[in-house]
Scaffold this motif. Structure first.
Motif, PDB file in Angstrom:
ATOM      1  N   VAL A 138       0.722  -1.187   0.036  1.00 36.11           N
ATOM      2  CA  VAL A 138      -0.009  -0.383  -0.038  1.00 36.11           C
ATOM      3  C   VAL A 138       1.019   1.578  -0.299  1.00 36.11           C
ATOM      4  CG1 VAL A 138      -1.733   1.433   1.358  1.00 36.11           C
ATOM      5  CG2 VAL A 138      -1.891  -1.098   0.959  1.00 36.11           C
ATOM      6  N   GLU A 139       1.680   0.945   0.779  1.00 32.77           N
ATOM      7  CA  GLU A 139       2.955   2.837   1.286  1.00 32.77           C
ATOM      8  C   GLU A 139       3.483   2.488  -0.553  1.00 32.77           C
ATOM      9  OE1 GLU A 139       5.142   4.782   4.703  1.00 32.77           O
ATOM     10  OE2 GLU A 139       4.961   1.973   4.643  1.00 32.77           O
ATOM     11  N   ASN A 140       3.886   1.816  -1.293  1.00 31.77           N
ATOM     12  CA  ASN A 140       4.757   1.489  -1.831  1.00 31.77           C
ATOM     13  C   ASN A 140       3.718   1.746  -3.091  1.00 31.77           C
ATOM     14  OD1 ASN A 140       7.984   1.207  -1.657  1.00 31.77           O
ATOM     15  ND2 ASN A 140       6.210  -0.093  -0.359  1.00 31.77           N
ATOM     16  N   SER A 141       1.973   1.509  -3.384  1.00 35.10           N
ATOM     17  CA  SER A 141       1.649   1.869  -5.009  1.00 35.10           C
ATOM     18  C   SER A 141       1.022   3.457  -4.370  1.00 35.10           C
ATOM     19  CB  SER A 141       0.227   0.654  -4.407  1.00 35.10           C
ATOM     20  OG  SER A 141       1.168  -0.038  -4.096  1.00 35.10           O
ATOM     21  N   TRP A 142       0.616   3.956  -2.548  1.00 32.45           N
ATOM     22  CA  TRP A 142       0.697   5.651  -3.384  1.00 32.45           C
ATOM     23  C   TRP A 142       0.804   6.755  -3.604  1.00 32.45           C
ATOM     24  CZ3 TRP A 142      -0.422   5.530   2.718  1.00 32.45           C
ATOM     25  CH2 TRP A 142       0.278   6.146   3.845  1.00 32.45           C
ATOM     26  N   ASP A 143       1.915   6.232  -4.268  1.00 34.79           N
ATOM     27  CA  ASP A 143       2.437   7.731  -4.833  1.00 34.79           C
ATOM     28  C   ASP A 143       2.792   7.441  -6.515  1.00 34.79           C
ATOM     29  OD1 ASP A 143       3.109   9.446  -3.355  1.00 34.79           O
ATOM     30  OD2 ASP A 143       5.294   8.174  -2.176  1.00 34.79           O
ATOM     31  N   ASN A 144       2.214   6.230  -7.019  1.00 31.60           N
ATOM     32  CA  ASN A 144       1.975   5.813  -8.225  1.00 31.60           C
ATOM     33  C   ASN A 144       0.674   6.868  -8.793  1.00 31.60           C
ATOM     34  OD1 ASN A 144       1.658   4.805 -10.816  1.00 31.60           O
ATOM     35  ND2 ASN A 144       2.006   2.244  -9.244  1.00 31.60           N
ATOM     36  N   GLN A 145       1.190   7.293  -9.736  1.00 30.15           N
ATOM     37  CA  GLN A 145       0.422   8.570 -10.930  1.00 30.15           C
ATOM     38  C   GLN A 145      -0.497   7.543 -11.486  1.00 30.15           C
ATOM     39  OE1 GLN A 145       0.010  11.224  -9.910  1.00 30.15           O
ATOM     40  NE2 GLN A 145       1.019  10.717  -7.751  1.00 30.15           N
ATOM     41  N   GLU A 146      -0.291   6.344 -12.110  1.00 32.47           N
ATOM     42  CA  GLU A 146      -1.355   5.359 -13.028  1.00 32.47           C
ATOM     43  C   GLU A 146      -2.315   5.954 -12.464  1.00 32.47           C
ATOM     44  OE1 GLU A 146       0.556   1.429 -14.750  1.00 32.47           O
ATOM     45  OE2 GLU A 146       1.951   2.174 -13.614  1.00 32.47           O
ATOM     46  N   GLU A 147      -3.276   5.688 -13.553  1.00 29.11           N
ATOM     47  CA  GLU A 147      -4.914   5.483 -13.099  1.00 29.11           C
ATOM     48  C   GLU A 147      -5.576   4.716 -12.365  1.00 29.11           C
ATOM     49  OE1 GLU A 147      -9.126   5.697 -15.553  1.00 29.11           O
ATOM     50  OE2 GLU A 147      -7.364   6.219 -16.444  1.00 29.11           O
ATOM     51  N   PHE A 148      -5.117   3.284 -12.233  1.00 22.16           N
ATOM     52  CA  PHE A 148      -5.160   1.928 -11.215  1.00 22.16           C
ATOM     53  C   PHE A 148      -4.716   2.670 -10.029  1.00 22.16           C
ATOM     54  CE2 PHE A 148      -4.233  -1.959  -9.396  1.00 22.16           C
ATOM     55  CZ  PHE A 148      -5.032  -2.520  -9.343  1.00 22.16           C
ATOM     56  N   PHE A 149      -3.947   2.779  -9.413  1.00 18.30           N
ATOM     57  CA  PHE A 149      -3.080   3.698  -8.401  1.00 18.30           C
ATOM     58  C   PHE A 149      -4.095   4.723  -7.735  1.00 18.30           C
ATOM     59  CE2 PHE A 149      -0.719   0.440 -10.269  1.00 18.30           C
ATOM     60  CZ  PHE A 149      -0.181  -0.166  -8.768  1.00 18.30           C
ATOM     61  N   GLU A 150      -5.249   5.300  -8.088  1.00 14.39           N
ATOM     62  CA  GLU A 150      -5.500   6.393  -8.073  1.00 14.39           C
ATOM     63  C   GLU A 150      -6.825   6.261  -6.375  1.00 14.39           C
ATOM     64  OE1 GLU A 150      -6.950   9.617  -7.180  1.00 14.39           O
ATOM     65  OE2 GLU A 150      -5.933   9.349  -8.661  1.00 14.39           O
ATOM     66  N   PRO A 151      -7.054   5.057  -6.153  1.00 11.87           N
ATOM     67  CA  PRO A 151      -7.431   4.897  -4.896  1.00 11.87           C
ATOM     68  C   PRO A 151      -6.176   5.121  -3.924  1.00 11.87           C
ATOM     69  CG  PRO A 151      -8.424   3.023  -6.221  1.00 11.87           C
ATOM     70  CD  PRO A 151      -7.009   3.682  -7.272  1.00 11.87           C
ATOM     71  N   PHE A 152      -5.166   4.273  -3.868  1.00 14.47           N
ATOM     72  CA  PHE A 152      -4.108   4.713  -3.535  1.00 14.47           C
ATOM     73  C   PHE A 152      -3.894   6.091  -2.515  1.00 14.47           C
ATOM     74  CE2 PHE A 152      -4.165   0.316  -4.882  1.00 14.47           C
ATOM     75  CZ  PHE A 152      -4.135  -0.848  -3.676  1.00 14.47           C
ATOM     76  N   VAL A 153      -3.577   6.087  -3.775  1.00 15.15           N
ATOM     77  CA  VAL A 153      -3.470   8.462  -4.410  1.00 15.15           C
ATOM     78  C   VAL A 153      -4.221   8.918  -3.182  1.00 15.15           C
ATOM     79  CG1 VAL A 153      -3.356  10.108  -4.851  1.00 15.15           C
ATOM     80  CG2 VAL A 153      -2.196   7.971  -6.370  1.00 15.15           C
ATOM     81  N   GLN A 154      -5.532   8.461  -2.994  1.00 17.16           N
ATOM     82  CA  GLN A 154      -6.873   9.563  -1.647  1.00 17.16           C
ATOM     83  C   GLN A 154      -6.637   9.012  -0.378  1.00 17.16           C
ATOM     84  OE1 GLN A 154     -10.336   8.042  -3.937  1.00 17.16           O
ATOM     85  NE2 GLN A 154      -9.861   8.728  -5.889  1.00 17.16           N
ATOM     86  N   LEU A 155      -6.108   7.148  -0.342  1.00 19.41           N
ATOM     87  CA  LEU A 155      -6.104   7.371   0.767  1.00 19.41           C
ATOM     88  C   LEU A 155      -4.765   8.392   1.323  1.00 19.41           C
ATOM     89  CD1 LEU A 155      -6.160   4.566   3.367  1.00 19.41           C
ATOM     90  CD2 LEU A 155      -4.105   3.881   1.513  1.00 19.41           C
ATOM     91  N   LYS A 156      -3.879   8.223   0.557  1.00 19.89           N
ATOM     92  CA  LYS A 156      -2.722   8.552   1.350  1.00 19.89           C
ATOM     93  C   LYS A 156      -3.058  10.087   1.973  1.00 19.89           C
ATOM     94  CE  LYS A 156       1.721  10.554   0.556  1.00 19.89           C
ATOM     95  NZ  LYS A 156       3.682  10.845  -0.567  1.00 19.89           N
ATOM     96  N   GLU A 157      -3.709  10.947   0.781  1.00 19.32           N
ATOM     97  CA  GLU A 157      -4.742  12.057   1.480  1.00 19.32           C
ATOM     98  C   GLU A 157      -5.477  12.029   2.286  1.00 19.32           C
ATOM     99  OE1 GLU A 157      -6.569  13.659  -2.159  1.00 19.32           O
ATOM    100  OE2 GLU A 157      -4.543  13.829  -3.591  1.00 19.32           O
ATOM    101  N   GLN A 158      -6.385  10.694   2.577  1.00 15.17           N
ATOM    102  CA  GLN A 158      -7.252  10.494   4.020  1.00 15.17           C
ATOM    103  C   GLN A 158      -6.152  10.516   4.722  1.00 15.17           C
ATOM    104  OE1 GLN A 158      -9.267   7.499   3.340  1.00 15.17           O
ATOM    105  NE2 GLN A 158     -10.573   8.421   2.189  1.00 15.17           N
ATOM    106  N   VAL A 159      -4.920   9.872   4.820  1.00 12.44           N
ATOM    107  CA  VAL A 159      -4.022   9.091   5.979  1.00 12.44           C
ATOM    108  C   VAL A 159      -3.117  10.326   6.334  1.00 12.44           C
ATOM    109  CG1 VAL A 159      -5.469   6.897   6.099  1.00 12.44           C
ATOM    110  CG2 VAL A 159      -3.233   7.103   5.371  1.00 12.44           C
TER     111      VAL A 159
END
Length: 119
Positions: free
Chosen positions: A66-87
């Protein structure tokens, strides 16, 4: 230990059946587990073997991915980017928000699909 494509697919399919269970945090943990068991690119046999043997915990594997996915800018990883913002970029906040009992139960099912006997 090597895993067949069918074993990995069966474990991934099991994860997919749980996607509507629990919160957004649980959803991302289940998606991550599905990626780990389903794709050797995400989790090579060597690492999956360590997870199956208990040398590594599924919790640590999910948190690392999860931590290694939340900076990935590919569209598939958008929920992980959102998660990083939430936490606010704090993996421990995410960790405390996941229903790890649910995840452990699902992991035991994945172990069976991967041909591992669960005690």
């Amino acid at each position: 230990m090597e895993f067949t494509k069918q074993q990995r697919k069966d474990a991934e399919d099991l994860c997919l059946t749980y996607l509507d269970t629990g919160s957004f945090m649980d959803y991302l943990a289940i998606v991550t587990m599905g990626l780990m068991v389903g794709f050797a690119e995400t989790c090579p046999d060597e690492v999956l073997s360590q997870l199956c043997s208990g040398e590594l915990t599924i919790k640590s594997g999910i948190l690392w991915n999860v931590e290694n996915s939340w900076d990935n800018q590919e569209e598939f990883f958008e929920p992980f980017v959102q998660l990083k913002e939430q936490v606010k970029g704090d993996i421990e906040v995410y960790e405390s928000s996941v229903d790890w009992i649910l995840i452990e139960r699902l992991w035991n099912g994945c172990l069976s699909k991967l041909g591992i006997e669960v005690a």
